[in-house]
Write a protein that holds these residues in place. Structure first.
Motif, PDB file in Angstrom:
ATOM      1  N   ALA A 284      12.235  -6.504  -3.476  1.00  0.00           N
ATOM      2  CA  ALA A 284      10.707  -6.470  -2.653  1.00  0.00           C
ATOM      3  C   ALA A 284      10.608  -5.044  -2.445  1.00  0.00           C
ATOM      4  O   ALA A 284       9.328  -4.408  -2.549  1.00  0.00           O
ATOM      5  CB  ALA A 284      10.754  -6.935  -1.332  1.00  0.00           C
ATOM      6  N   SER A 285      11.518  -4.177  -2.059  1.00  0.00           N
ATOM      7  CA  SER A 285      11.012  -2.507  -1.756  1.00  0.00           C
ATOM      8  C   SER A 285      10.835  -1.783  -2.761  1.00  0.00           C
ATOM      9  O   SER A 285      10.011  -0.930  -2.654  1.00  0.00           O
ATOM     10  CB  SER A 285      12.302  -2.076  -1.041  1.00  0.00           C
ATOM     11  N   SER A 286      11.454  -2.076  -3.925  1.00  0.00           N
ATOM     12  CA  SER A 286      11.205  -1.434  -5.385  1.00  0.00           C
ATOM     13  C   SER A 286       9.543  -1.328  -5.540  1.00  0.00           C
ATOM     14  O   SER A 286       9.222  -0.401  -6.115  1.00  0.00           O
ATOM     15  CB  SER A 286      11.835  -1.735  -6.487  1.00  0.00           C
ATOM     16  N   ARG A 287       8.932  -2.210  -5.021  1.00  0.00           N
ATOM     17  CA  ARG A 287       7.361  -2.592  -5.448  1.00  0.00           C
ATOM     18  C   ARG A 287       6.768  -1.388  -4.614  1.00  0.00           C
ATOM     19  O   ARG A 287       5.466  -1.012  -5.150  1.00  0.00           O
ATOM     20  CB  ARG A 287       7.016  -3.812  -5.087  1.00  0.00           C
ATOM     21  N   LEU A 288       7.333  -1.151  -3.374  1.00  0.00           N
ATOM     22  CA  LEU A 288       6.742  -0.090  -2.621  1.00  0.00           C
ATOM     23  C   LEU A 288       6.281   1.172  -3.467  1.00  0.00           C
ATOM     24  O   LEU A 288       5.527   2.005  -3.483  1.00  0.00           O
ATOM     25  CB  LEU A 288       7.497   0.268  -1.411  1.00  0.00           C
ATOM     26  N   PHE A 289       7.524   1.662  -4.211  1.00  0.00           N
ATOM     27  CA  PHE A 289       7.486   3.053  -4.741  1.00  0.00           C
ATOM     28  C   PHE A 289       6.492   2.845  -5.907  1.00  0.00           C
ATOM     29  O   PHE A 289       6.021   3.670  -6.547  1.00  0.00           O
ATOM     30  CB  PHE A 289       8.961   3.423  -5.134  1.00  0.00           C
ATOM     31  N   PHE A 290       6.652   1.663  -6.567  1.00  0.00           N
ATOM     32  CA  PHE A 290       5.792   1.414  -7.592  1.00  0.00           C
ATOM     33  C   PHE A 290       4.399   1.684  -7.608  1.00  0.00           C
ATOM     34  O   PHE A 290       3.656   2.218  -8.146  1.00  0.00           O
ATOM     35  CB  PHE A 290       6.091  -0.330  -8.328  1.00  0.00           C
ATOM     36  N   VAL A 291       3.987   0.939  -6.376  1.00  0.00           N
ATOM     37  CA  VAL A 291       2.504   1.086  -5.986  1.00  0.00           C
ATOM     38  C   VAL A 291       2.226   2.412  -5.561  1.00  0.00           C
ATOM     39  O   VAL A 291       1.223   2.983  -5.681  1.00  0.00           O
ATOM     40  CB  VAL A 291       2.305   0.285  -4.717  1.00  0.00           C
ATOM     41  N   GLY A 292       3.041   2.976  -4.830  1.00  0.00           N
ATOM     42  CA  GLY A 292       2.966   4.540  -4.295  1.00  0.00           C
ATOM     43  C   GLY A 292       2.583   5.394  -5.740  1.00  0.00           C
ATOM     44  O   GLY A 292       1.777   6.290  -5.565  1.00  0.00           O
ATOM     45  N   ALA A 293       3.441   5.241  -6.760  1.00  0.00           N
ATOM     46  CA  ALA A 293       3.393   6.021  -8.018  1.00  0.00           C
ATOM     47  C   ALA A 293       1.978   5.600  -8.626  1.00  0.00           C
ATOM     48  O   ALA A 293       1.586   6.499  -9.077  1.00  0.00           O
ATOM     49  CB  ALA A 293       4.696   6.005  -8.896  1.00  0.00           C
ATOM     50  N   ARG A 294       1.624   4.396  -8.517  1.00  0.00           N
ATOM     51  CA  ARG A 294       0.575   4.051  -9.148  1.00  0.00           C
ATOM     52  C   ARG A 294      -0.787   4.714  -8.479  1.00  0.00           C
ATOM     53  O   ARG A 294      -1.851   4.764  -9.285  1.00  0.00           O
ATOM     54  CB  ARG A 294       0.384   2.478  -9.262  1.00  0.00           C
ATOM     55  N   GLU A 295      -0.690   4.934  -7.433  1.00  0.00           N
ATOM     56  CA  GLU A 295      -1.761   5.591  -6.487  1.00  0.00           C
ATOM     57  C   GLU A 295      -1.614   7.149  -6.787  1.00  0.00           C
ATOM     58  O   GLU A 295      -2.495   7.808  -6.029  1.00  0.00           O
ATOM     59  CB  GLU A 295      -1.632   5.316  -5.182  1.00  0.00           C
ATOM     60  N   GLY A 296      -0.739   7.705  -7.482  1.00  0.00           N
ATOM     61  CA  GLY A 296      -0.606   9.062  -7.784  1.00  0.00           C
ATOM     62  C   GLY A 296       0.342   9.898  -6.477  1.00  0.00           C
ATOM     63  O   GLY A 296       0.362  10.994  -6.486  1.00  0.00           O
ATOM     64  N   HIS A 297       0.840   8.993  -5.549  1.00  0.00           N
ATOM     65  CA  HIS A 297       1.673   9.681  -4.455  1.00  0.00           C
ATOM     66  C   HIS A 297       3.126   9.954  -4.943  1.00  0.00           C
ATOM     67  O   HIS A 297       3.890  10.355  -4.029  1.00  0.00           O
ATOM     68  CB  HIS A 297       1.575   8.679  -3.306  1.00  0.00           C
ATOM     69  N   LEU A 298       3.343   9.576  -5.865  1.00  0.00           N
ATOM     70  CA  LEU A 298       5.011   9.643  -6.334  1.00  0.00           C
ATOM     71  C   LEU A 298       4.827   9.998  -7.933  1.00  0.00           C
ATOM     72  O   LEU A 298       3.837   9.675  -8.541  1.00  0.00           O
ATOM     73  CB  LEU A 298       5.844   8.508  -6.168  1.00  0.00           C
ATOM     74  N   PRO A 299       5.737  10.688  -8.773  1.00  0.00           N
ATOM     75  CA  PRO A 299       5.785  10.622  -9.847  1.00  0.00           C
ATOM     76  C   PRO A 299       5.404   9.541 -10.745  1.00  0.00           C
ATOM     77  O   PRO A 299       5.730   8.368 -10.506  1.00  0.00           O
ATOM     78  CB  PRO A 299       7.252  11.247 -10.362  1.00  0.00           C
ATOM     79  N   ALA A 300       4.452   9.588 -11.979  1.00  0.00           N
ATOM     80  CA  ALA A 300       4.171   8.510 -12.541  1.00  0.00           C
ATOM     81  C   ALA A 300       5.110   7.767 -13.168  1.00  0.00           C
ATOM     82  O   ALA A 300       4.792   6.476 -13.345  1.00  0.00           O
ATOM     83  CB  ALA A 300       2.878   8.974 -13.776  1.00  0.00           C
ATOM     84  N   PHE A 301       6.179   8.296 -13.612  1.00  0.00           N
ATOM     85  CA  PHE A 301       7.252   7.130 -14.186  1.00  0.00           C
ATOM     86  C   PHE A 301       7.752   6.277 -13.461  1.00  0.00           C
ATOM     87  O   PHE A 301       8.412   5.269 -13.743  1.00  0.00           O
ATOM     88  CB  PHE A 301       8.496   8.199 -14.797  1.00  0.00           C
ATOM     89  N   LEU A 302       7.464   6.318 -12.210  1.00  0.00           N
ATOM     90  CA  LEU A 302       7.781   5.202 -11.327  1.00  0.00           C
ATOM     91  C   LEU A 302       6.847   4.001 -11.121  1.00  0.00           C
ATOM     92  O   LEU A 302       6.921   2.971 -10.577  1.00  0.00           O
ATOM     93  CB  LEU A 302       7.845   5.692  -9.759  1.00  0.00           C
ATOM     94  N   ALA A 303       5.808   4.165 -11.822  1.00  0.00           N
ATOM     95  CA  ALA A 303       4.674   3.166 -11.959  1.00  0.00           C
ATOM     96  C   ALA A 303       4.698   2.535 -13.045  1.00  0.00           C
ATOM     97  O   ALA A 303       3.658   1.870 -13.653  1.00  0.00           O
ATOM     98  CB  ALA A 303       3.315   3.733 -11.892  1.00  0.00           C
ATOM     99  N   MET A 304       5.953   2.715 -14.028  1.00  0.00           N
ATOM    100  CA  MET A 304       5.982   1.838 -15.107  1.00  0.00           C
ATOM    101  C   MET A 304       6.521   0.557 -15.399  1.00  0.00           C
ATOM    102  O   MET A 304       7.149  -0.104 -14.230  1.00  0.00           O
ATOM    103  CB  MET A 304       7.197   2.706 -16.136  1.00  0.00           C
ATOM    104  N   VAL A 305       6.005  -0.343 -16.191  1.00  0.00           N
ATOM    105  CA  VAL A 305       6.398  -1.684 -16.269  1.00  0.00           C
ATOM    106  C   VAL A 305       6.957  -2.017 -17.373  1.00  0.00           C
ATOM    107  O   VAL A 305       6.527  -1.658 -18.357  1.00  0.00           O
ATOM    108  CB  VAL A 305       5.271  -2.630 -16.006  1.00  0.00           C
TER     109      VAL A 305
END
Length: 449
Positions: A284-305
């Motif tokens: 569950a908590s990994s999805r938080l960093f995924f969404v944050g990266a998708r919004e540009g608040h963390l490096p883009a590589f964390l928004a990968m599927v």
């Protein structure tokens, strides 16, 4: 298709947009979680390690058996109160990311980033580290009896049957009168209930979230509260107050008293439960960093599927690395104070955001709308938990506050400042390309509407 190629997204029709569903041609998180999955996530994450760690901490700060039981019941009611508010938030903002999404919608990008920052440095990795430490200690207990793990609540009915009524006489004798220490007792109790909002982190993967999110909450929280109170009644029915406080593993001591030669079942059962809770927490908590990266608040590589499994693999690995860093300490109760303070602070922001959105967006569709008295009462309780411990334990709570505030310069340097140096952009871009190829993933560029 090259791993660097991002599939074009087809426009959604109104029905797809309402349900948060996309074209099957997109590489994205899939809606595969039903009601039973949601209940399993909430119950599994909550019960995972908290009840095996916190009984001693609650009793130590509360000062008496009676007050400790009151704290456990009150923590269950508080969690249910918060969960009712999150049912409204989750159905009116059906997006993954939980508190991050809600704070973003209500207060904007900076407060949302501060939650992401604290979650990244404290809440998520500390919680997972506590679960991992509990698992490791308990799985080794049968082989190394002298080790120092925490408590548990397996075989509850058997314990109640062997109830020692003497341990409940004068149950409130020695109760602390210091509000700050009562708040710290709630920290340990609230930590044991941590996870009641984790299903909100994976809303995009939940089938029919408008129905299944609130149903999962309504079923899970009363169930967990009953189990926790029964577990503590079992402990105090078998062990004296002094034995609970002096034991490094309350559940093991409890098991030795009632199970005899089968006492090894207790640490093994705790380890298995903790392992399952850790698995759900990381999921569950990994999805938080995924969404944050998708919004540009963390490096883009964390928004990968990942293209094969449709999971945020880079975010999962990143969270795992952060959790490993916390294993450098075994001070479990210090970690609990860090995590509980930070989480109470931002849960308070999320519920305050709910009230703000009612005023700011009165015409939003809200499938569930709780009475205004509930969020106001919850905010008062959160304020008690956040501010009272400052004068009895300023070190732990102060460090949590400093870590949160340290996110402000990070936000302005890495997000608000658009004209970053070329070497910085090249480094981030090179890392993104490398991880994208390594994990065979594509970036999900969907953002909040």
């Amino acid at each position: 298709m090259s791993v660097n190629q991002i599939p074009e997204k087809e426009p959604m029709n109104p029905e797809e947009k309402k349900n948060g569903e996309k074209s099957q041609n997109n590489v994205e998180l899939k809606k595969e979680l039903g009601l039973l999955n949601g209940i399993a996530i909430i119950v599994g994450v909550i019960v995972g390690s908290g009840i095996f760690v916190s009984p001693r901490g609650v009793l130590q700060e509360a000062g008496s058996v009676g007050m400790a039981l009151v704290v456990w019941i009150a923590c269950g009611l508080i969690s249910m109160l918060g969960a009712l508010c999150y049912a409204e938030l989750g159905t009116s903002i059906p997006k993954s990311g939980g508190d991050y999404a809600y704070i973003y919608e209500a207060f904007g990008p900076l407060p949302a980033f501060l939650f992401l920052w604290v979650a990244l440095l404290i809440i998520m990795p500390a919680g997972n580290a506590i679960a991992a430490l509990t698992f490791a200690n308990y799985i080794l207990e049968p082989f190394f009896p002298g080790c120092t793990p925490p408590p548990n609540g397996v075989r509850l009915i058997a314990a109640v049957v062997i109830c020692n009524i003497q341990n409940f006489q004068n149950a409130f004798e020695g109760t602390t009168t210091e509000p700050g220490y009562i708040a710290l007792a709630f920290y340990s109790g609230i930590f044991s209930y941590a996870g009641w909002n984790y299903l909100n982190f994976v809303t995009e993967e939940l089938k029919d979230p408008y129905k299944n999110l609130p149903r999962a909450i309504y079923i899970s929280l009363p169930l967990v509260t009953v189990v926790y109170v029964m577990a503590n009644l079992a402990y105090f029915a078998v062990l004296t107050q002094q034995e609970v406080l002096s034991s490094n593993a309350v559940a093991v001591t409890f098991g030795e008293r009632i199970l005899g030669v089968m006492a090894w079942i207790m640490p093994v059962s705790v380890a298995l439960s903790t392992f399952g809770g850790l698995n759900g927490g990381i999921f569950a908590s990994s999805r938080l960093f995924f969404v944050g990266a998708r919004e540009g608040h963390l490096p883009a590589f964390l928004a990968m599927v990942n293209m094969a499994y449709f999971t945020p693999m880079s975010s999962l690995l990143f969270l795992g690395a952060l959790t490993l860093a916390y294993l450098s300490t075994v001070q479990v109760y210090t970690l609990i104070n860090y995590a509980a303070f930070s989480e109470a602070l931002f849960v308070m922001f999320s519920v305050a955001g709910m009230l703000r959105l009612r005023h700011k967006q009165p015409n939003w569709e809200r499938p569930i709308k709780v009475n205004t008295v509930l969020p106001v009462l919850f905010l008062v309780i959160c304020a008690f938990l956040v501010f009272l411990p400052f004068y009895v334990n300023p070190w732990d709570t102060g460090i949590g506050a400093i870590i949160m505030l340290s996110g402000i310069p990070v936000y302005f340097l890495t997000i608000y400042w658009e004209n970053k140096p070329k070497f910085y952009k090249r480094a981030i871009g090179g890392t993104t390309n490398f991880i994208q190829k390594l994990l065979v993933s594509v970036i999900d560029k969907k953002k909040f509407d």
